[in-house]
Write an enzyme that holds these catalytic residues in place. Structure first.
Site, PDB file in Angstrom:
ATOM      1  N   CYS A   1      -7.318   1.485  13.422  1.00 56.97           N
ATOM      2  CA  CYS A   1      -8.580   1.025  12.855  1.00 56.97           C
ATOM      3  C   CYS A   1      -9.551   0.573  13.927  1.00 56.97           C
ATOM      4  CB  CYS A   1      -8.329  -0.133  11.903  1.00 56.97           C
ATOM      5  SG  CYS A   1      -6.952   0.157  10.811  1.00 56.97           S
TER       6      CYS A   1
ATOM      7  N   SER B   1       0.834  -1.198   0.000  1.00 59.60           N
ATOM      8  CA  SER B   1       0.000   0.000   0.000  1.00 59.60           C
ATOM      9  C   SER B   1       0.870   1.250   0.000  1.00 59.60           C
ATOM     10  CB  SER B   1      -0.902  -0.010   1.241  1.00 59.60           C
ATOM     11  OG  SER B   1      -1.574   1.222   1.357  1.00 59.60           O
TER      12      SER B   1
HETATM   13  C1  PLP Z   1      -2.507  -0.077   6.733  1.00 58.14           C
HETATM   14  C2  PLP Z   1      -2.529  -1.555   6.645  1.00 58.14           C
HETATM   15  C3  PLP Z   1      -3.449  -2.206   5.800  1.00 58.14           C
HETATM   16  C4  PLP Z   1      -4.509  -1.463   5.037  1.00 58.14           C
HETATM   17  O1  PLP Z   1      -3.988  -0.753   3.953  1.00 58.14           O
HETATM   18  P1  PLP Z   1      -4.866   0.415   3.272  1.00 58.14           P
HETATM   19  O2  PLP Z   1      -4.061   0.834   2.097  1.00 58.14           O
HETATM   20  O3  PLP Z   1      -4.980   1.491   4.319  1.00 58.14           O
HETATM   21  O4  PLP Z   1      -6.178  -0.170   2.913  1.00 58.14           O
HETATM   22  C5  PLP Z   1      -3.378  -3.584   5.707  1.00 58.14           C
HETATM   23  N1  PLP Z   1      -2.474  -4.293   6.403  1.00 58.14           N
HETATM   24  C6  PLP Z   1      -1.579  -3.705   7.221  1.00 58.14           C
HETATM   25  C7  PLP Z   1      -0.590  -4.543   7.951  1.00 58.14           C
HETATM   26  C8  PLP Z   1      -1.581  -2.320   7.374  1.00 58.14           C
HETATM   27  O5  PLP Z   1      -0.703  -1.745   8.193  1.00 58.14           O
END
Ligand code: PLP
Length: 394
Positions: free
Chosen positions: A326, A200
């Site tokens: 979250c 991401s």
């Molecule tokens: C932030 C995160 C996600 C989610 O990614 P997004 O791009 O915000 O949807 C998934 N897994 C981990 C380990 C993260 O830190």
């Protein structure tokens, strides 16, 4: 003087100037639809393919193994549901861990509702999955194993190579959520031995709303978003062009600075841990001391309510998080801290500090000073402490 100190880089990172500059062009002048045959479309298509190449190269993959998504959450959903739907005739059992991000756990819960079986492996007190537990959990009908590369709350880096070897021996697909590691520590899909890997952009100084899924050639996966032939027929929808360009640039920069930054952050991390442990009584580090994400610090403070501490730090200009951002709306202790069997009281008093590109030693010194004062103040009025005092005077 009050400083502004951002210590929540694991939740998101600010976009870098160079990234923003490249993106601007594709939000305005270069607006063509990459699926169009004319020149407006072709020049955009070309830029997308260049970004794809950069990203593939950064993780040791081939360009056509990279699928752009809307971020880590979608990549995880695509990997898990996509493999489940493609292989449901073969089996309906999936293995993951108790400390995965919700973006892995929730798709698994969904699959349970429609007839799949999921094994959630436990972890030890530092957050490690035991490869022997994995071996024991494998069944004839296991179609997928999904274990995160590093945990976003307590920084544990999992033994991915050992896990992928086991998956390979049994001919089972292996997915890893590498959102916390790509751009921060070395990630190579062949060294890790993974079939699917999520990343991401906004976790490595790129824009939000863009990510990618690495899919090893030959891996069978069903799309989860239908409606067009984009992304090799695997993910429909007109591309997030500026996002893709920004992600490519951000990862290129992150990789070029990774070694130096990894070393700098590791030193800052260990400095912070040592100072806090030296100056504040009754603090407990969550997660391992070594083999830990360079940017992650997670402490439990006895007799402290994490949310209260967070708000006090916020008043002093310091941004941190409790458990995982979250789940900050729920009062339940975080699923990760429960999985490492941290007593509920200590889980309530846990704070995550995550450092990054713009963190300086002075920021940490300021934070330690504020922490020291705030914790002393909060403890002096804590009901726990009063109970403790009363029992002493009786
Ligand atoms: C932030 C995160 C996600 C989610 O990614 P997004 O791009 O915000 O949807 C998934 N897994 C981990 C380990 C993260 O830190």
């Amino acid at each position: 003087m009050k400083r502004k100190v951002y210590l929540d880089y694991a939740a998101t990172t600010p976009i870098r100037k160079e990234v923003y500059e490249e993106m601007k062009l594709f939000l305005k002048e270069k607006f063509g639809n990459p699926s169009s045959i004319h020149n407006f479309g072709r020049e955009v298509k070309k830029a997308i393919e260049e970004a794809r190449e950069k990203i593939a190269k950064a993780i040791g993959a081939e360009s056509d193994e990279i699928i752009f998504t809307s971020g880590g959450t979608e990549s995880n959903n695509m990997a898990i549901k996509g493999v489940a739907f493609a292989l449901s005739h073969k089996g309906r059992h999936i293995i993951t861990s108790q400390i995965e991000h919700h973006a892995v756990l929730e798709p698994c819960h969904f699959l349970e509702k429609i007839g799949f079986e999921i094994t959630y492996l436990p972890v030890d007190k530092e957050g490690y999955v035991d490869p022997d537990d994995l071996k024991k959990a494998i069944r004839k009908d296991t179609i997928l194993i999904s274990i995160m590369h590093a945990n976003n709350e307590i920084g544990t880096i999992e033994p991915i190579r050992e896990i992928s070897n086991i998956a390979k021996e049994h001919d089972i697909y292996f997915h890893t959520d590498a959102v916390q590691t790509v751009g921060h520590i070395p990630v190579n899909v062949n060294d890790l031995g993974v079939d699917l890997l999520s990343l991401s952009a906004h976790k490595f100084y790129g824009p939000k709303g863009i990510g990618a899924l690495y899919i090893r050639k030959g891996t069978r996966i069903e799309p989860i978003i239908h409606g067009g032939s984009q992304e090799n027929n695997k993910r429909a929808g007109t591309e997030n062009v500026a996002g893709i360009i920004g992600m490519g640039k951000a990862l290129e920069l992150a990789i070029s600075e990774m070694e130096r930054e990894q070393k700098r952050l590791t030193e800052l991390r260990d400095y912070f841990i040592n100072q806090v442990e030296k100056r504040i009584p009754e603090v407990y580090l969550n997660g391992p001391r070594v083999n830990r994400l360079p940017n992650n610090i997670n402490f439990s403070f006895a007799q402290i309510e994490g949310e209260t501490l967070l708000l006090h730090l916020d008043l002093e200009g310091i941004a941190v998080s409790t458990g995982s951002a979250c789940s900050s709306k729920s009062l339940e202790p975080s699923h990760v801290l429960s999985a490492i069997k941290l007593p509920a009281k200590l889980a309530q008093g846990s704070i995550r500090f995550t450092i990054g590109l713009y963190t300086q030693k002075e920021d940490l010194d300021y934070t330690i000073k504020v922490l020291e004062n705030t914790i002393e103040k909060l403890r002096s009025i804590s009901p726990d402490r009063q109970e403790w005092r009363m029992s002493r005077t009786e």
